[in-house]
Design a protein around this motif. Structure first.
Motif, mmCIF file in Angstrom:
data_model
loop_
_atom_site.group_PDB
_atom_site.id
_atom_site.type_symbol
_atom_site.label_atom_id
_atom_site.label_comp_id
_atom_site.label_asym_id
_atom_site.label_seq_id
_atom_site.Cartn_x
_atom_site.Cartn_y
_atom_site.Cartn_z
ATOM 1 N N LEU A 196 -24.029 24.491 134.018
ATOM 2 C CA LEU A 196 -24.068 24.452 135.483
ATOM 3 C C LEU A 196 -25.302 25.146 136.047
ATOM 4 N N ALA A 197 -25.660 26.293 135.473
ATOM 5 C CA ALA A 197 -26.807 27.033 135.994
ATOM 6 C C ALA A 197 -28.110 26.277 135.745
ATOM 7 N N THR A 198 -28.257 25.715 134.561
ATOM 8 C CA THR A 198 -29.483 24.968 134.253
ATOM 9 C C THR A 198 -29.585 23.715 135.112
ATOM 10 N N THR A 199 -28.468 23.009 135.257
ATOM 11 C CA THR A 199 -28.466 21.811 136.099
ATOM 12 C C THR A 199 -28.739 22.166 137.555
ATOM 13 N N MET A 212 -29.311 17.537 147.595
ATOM 14 C CA MET A 212 -29.590 17.843 146.195
ATOM 15 C C MET A 212 -29.773 19.350 145.986
ATOM 16 N N ALA A 213 -30.488 19.997 146.908
ATOM 17 C CA ALA A 213 -30.706 21.442 146.804
ATOM 18 C C ALA A 213 -29.394 22.202 146.964
ATOM 19 N N GLU A 214 -28.573 21.760 147.910
ATOM 20 C CA GLU A 214 -27.286 22.426 148.125
ATOM 21 C C GLU A 214 -26.365 22.245 146.919
ATOM 22 N N GLY A 234 -23.826 24.669 142.125
ATOM 23 C CA GLY A 234 -23.707 24.750 140.667
ATOM 24 C C GLY A 234 -24.018 26.139 140.150
ATOM 25 N N MET A 235 -25.038 26.772 140.724
ATOM 26 C CA MET A 235 -25.387 28.130 140.285
ATOM 27 C C MET A 235 -24.320 29.142 140.699
ATOM 28 N N VAL A 236 -23.733 28.955 141.880
ATOM 29 C CA VAL A 236 -22.669 29.862 142.326
ATOM 30 C C VAL A 236 -21.463 29.774 141.383
ATOM 31 N N ILE A 237 -21.086 28.548 141.022
ATOM 32 C CA ILE A 237 -19.950 28.373 140.103
ATOM 33 C C ILE A 237 -20.279 28.972 138.736
ATOM 34 N N ALA A 238 -21.520 28.790 138.291
ATOM 35 C CA ALA A 238 -21.930 29.344 136.997
ATOM 36 C C ALA A 238 -21.829 30.865 136.992
#
Length: 203
Positions: free
Chosen positions: A159-162, A187-189, A194-198
């Protein structure tokens, strides 16, 4: 007849020998000490065998006083901490980028590619890539495909990489066009989410 006489004489000799040995043994004490050795002396400390009795073992355990261990204090700055700070900083910058976005009055007019929103977006992309790089350096051993994609560490990496890639692509797409409307916000949001969930998975 001669055989019986010889047998009686033999039995008598054996009995006399036994009596003689018994008398000798009664006069002398039995010495059970080990022969002298250069590896052993009277000063050698003796060893105590382990007590297998449950009661004795419990009593010995109770007599030992546990010394209080010092509390573990993690380092303020380490590879893992830097990765953590960069990840949180990326999410904060993404939020600031979202908050500073202003829709232009003319959708087909020139775009502000050097304003606050654009600069925050670029900083977010750089920090996201730095977060991924420090994560690979500090937590490479935590990632293993043998654990499957349901493993929290593997999901964190995915998730973080994506998310970082989506944010970087959205910002690059926005910066490459100086006029007109660029649909990059979604796309940015999505990358930021994804980074928040990671982060939440391994927090």
């Amino acid at each position: 007849m001669r055989v019986d006489l010889r047998l009686k004489q033999l039995v008598a000799v054996i009995c006399l020998a036994a009596l003689t040995g018994t008398a000798y043994a009664a006069e002398s004490t039995l010495d059970l000490t080990l022969p002298a050795s250069r590896l052993y002396s009277q000063d050698t400390p003796s060893f105590m065998l382990a007590a297998n009795d449950a009661g004795v073992a419990k009593a010995n355990t109770e007599t030992v006083q546990a010394t209080p261990s010092a509390e573990f204090e993690p380092k303020l700055l380490s590879g893992s901490k830097i990765h953590q700070y960069l990840g949180i900083g990326t999410v904060v910058l993404a939020g600031l980028s979202f908050a500073t976005h202003i829709h232009p009055a003319d959708p087909n007019g020139p775009r502000d590619v050097n304003g606050t929103h654009a600069q925050l977006g670029k900083a977010t992309a750089v920090m996201a890539l730095a977060t991924v790089a420090t994560g690979l350096y500090a937590h490479w051993d935590d990632f293993s495909l043998e654990d499957g994609w349901s493993d929290p560490d593997n999901l964190h990496v995915l998730l973080a990489t994506t998310g970082a890639a989506l944010m970087a692509y959205a910002i690059e797409k926005s910066a490459s066009q100086s006029t007109g409307t660029v649909n990059h916000a979604a796309m940015a949001e999505l990358g930021a989410v994804g980074m928040v969930i990671a982060i939440k998975l391994t927090w």
